[in-house]
Scaffold this active site. Sequence first.
Site, short mmCIF file in Angstrom:
data_model
loop_
_atom_site.label_atom_id
_atom_site.label_comp_id
_atom_site.label_asym_id
_atom_site.label_seq_id
_atom_site.Cartn_x
_atom_site.Cartn_y
_atom_site.Cartn_z
CB CYS A 86 -0.94 -0.03 1.20
SG CYS A 86 -0.67 1.21 2.44
CD GLU A 87 -0.30 5.32 -3.92
OE1 GLU A 87 0.46 4.94 -4.82
OE2 GLU A 87 -1.21 6.16 -4.07
CG HIS A 88 -2.26 5.59 1.32
ND1 HIS A 88 -3.39 4.89 0.98
CD2 HIS A 88 -2.14 6.60 0.43
CE1 HIS A 88 -3.95 5.47 -0.08
NE2 HIS A 88 -3.21 6.50 -0.43
CG HIS A 89 -0.29 2.98 6.00
ND1 HIS A 89 -1.48 2.89 5.33
CD2 HIS A 89 -0.48 3.87 7.00
CE1 HIS A 89 -2.38 3.70 5.90
NE2 HIS A 89 -1.80 4.30 6.92
CD GLN A 127 -8.20 -4.44 -3.10
OE1 GLN A 127 -7.86 -4.36 -1.92
NE2 GLN A 127 -9.23 -5.18 -3.48
CG HIS A 155 -5.52 -3.40 2.25
ND1 HIS A 155 -4.94 -2.50 1.40
CD2 HIS A 155 -6.46 -4.06 1.53
CE1 HIS A 155 -5.51 -2.60 0.20
NE2 HIS A 155 -6.44 -3.53 0.26
CB CYS A 157 -1.95 -0.28 6.30
SG CYS A 157 -3.20 -0.18 5.03
ZN ZN Z 1 -2.31 1.54 3.86
#
Ligand code: ZN
Length: 197
Positions: A86-89, A127, A155, A157
């Site tokens: 995941c590109e956020h975490h 995703q 996920h 995260c």
């Molecule tokens: Zn994430």
Amino acid sequence: MYHKKESYDGECTRILSENYRSTLEALGEDPEREGLLKTPERVAKAMQFITQGYGMDAGDILRSALFHESYSEMVLVKDIELYSLCEHHMLPFFGKAHIAYIPNGIITGLSKIAHVVECFSRRLQVQERLTHQILDVIQETLKPLGVGVVIEAQHLCMMMRGVQKQNCTTTTSAFSGQFMKNETRSEFLKLISHDLT
Ligand SMILES: [Zn+2]
């Protein structure tokens, strides 16, 4: 099908290793203790491995095995394992992709479909975008009568940070052409439905 990348970019490994060493220190760890001595380099290599999709071209993968064929029923490849970040975490999300298309004179090798999933999942992702990128490249390259993509993933995260219930699965889908019709879409969803939770 999957070839482990044996060589790593030396400069990239060096820079990443330095950064991970600093990360360990910032987290309160001692990068000099025995168990961690080689960790920065291992992580540097692991990260290059799991983001190697940046160096792949999904269109080229599909074009490497195109065949003229008059078969015009649905081709379905289901339960394709996928692992992404995941590109956020920068934490993993993982699950399965189910991909179907209706050929319009051209088919591709079945393993190429799975390879396309790797190409887009082995990089920083969300995703929803992953789902659409897979659909778009199949639509553009094979020019089929339609494409359907469903991805179910968990996920870390969400799971590890306790934001949501553990074990929840996120499902995304994208459809084009004939799959916009209820009848075709229902047939596809029915074929994969026992896998959906
Ligand atoms: Zn994430």
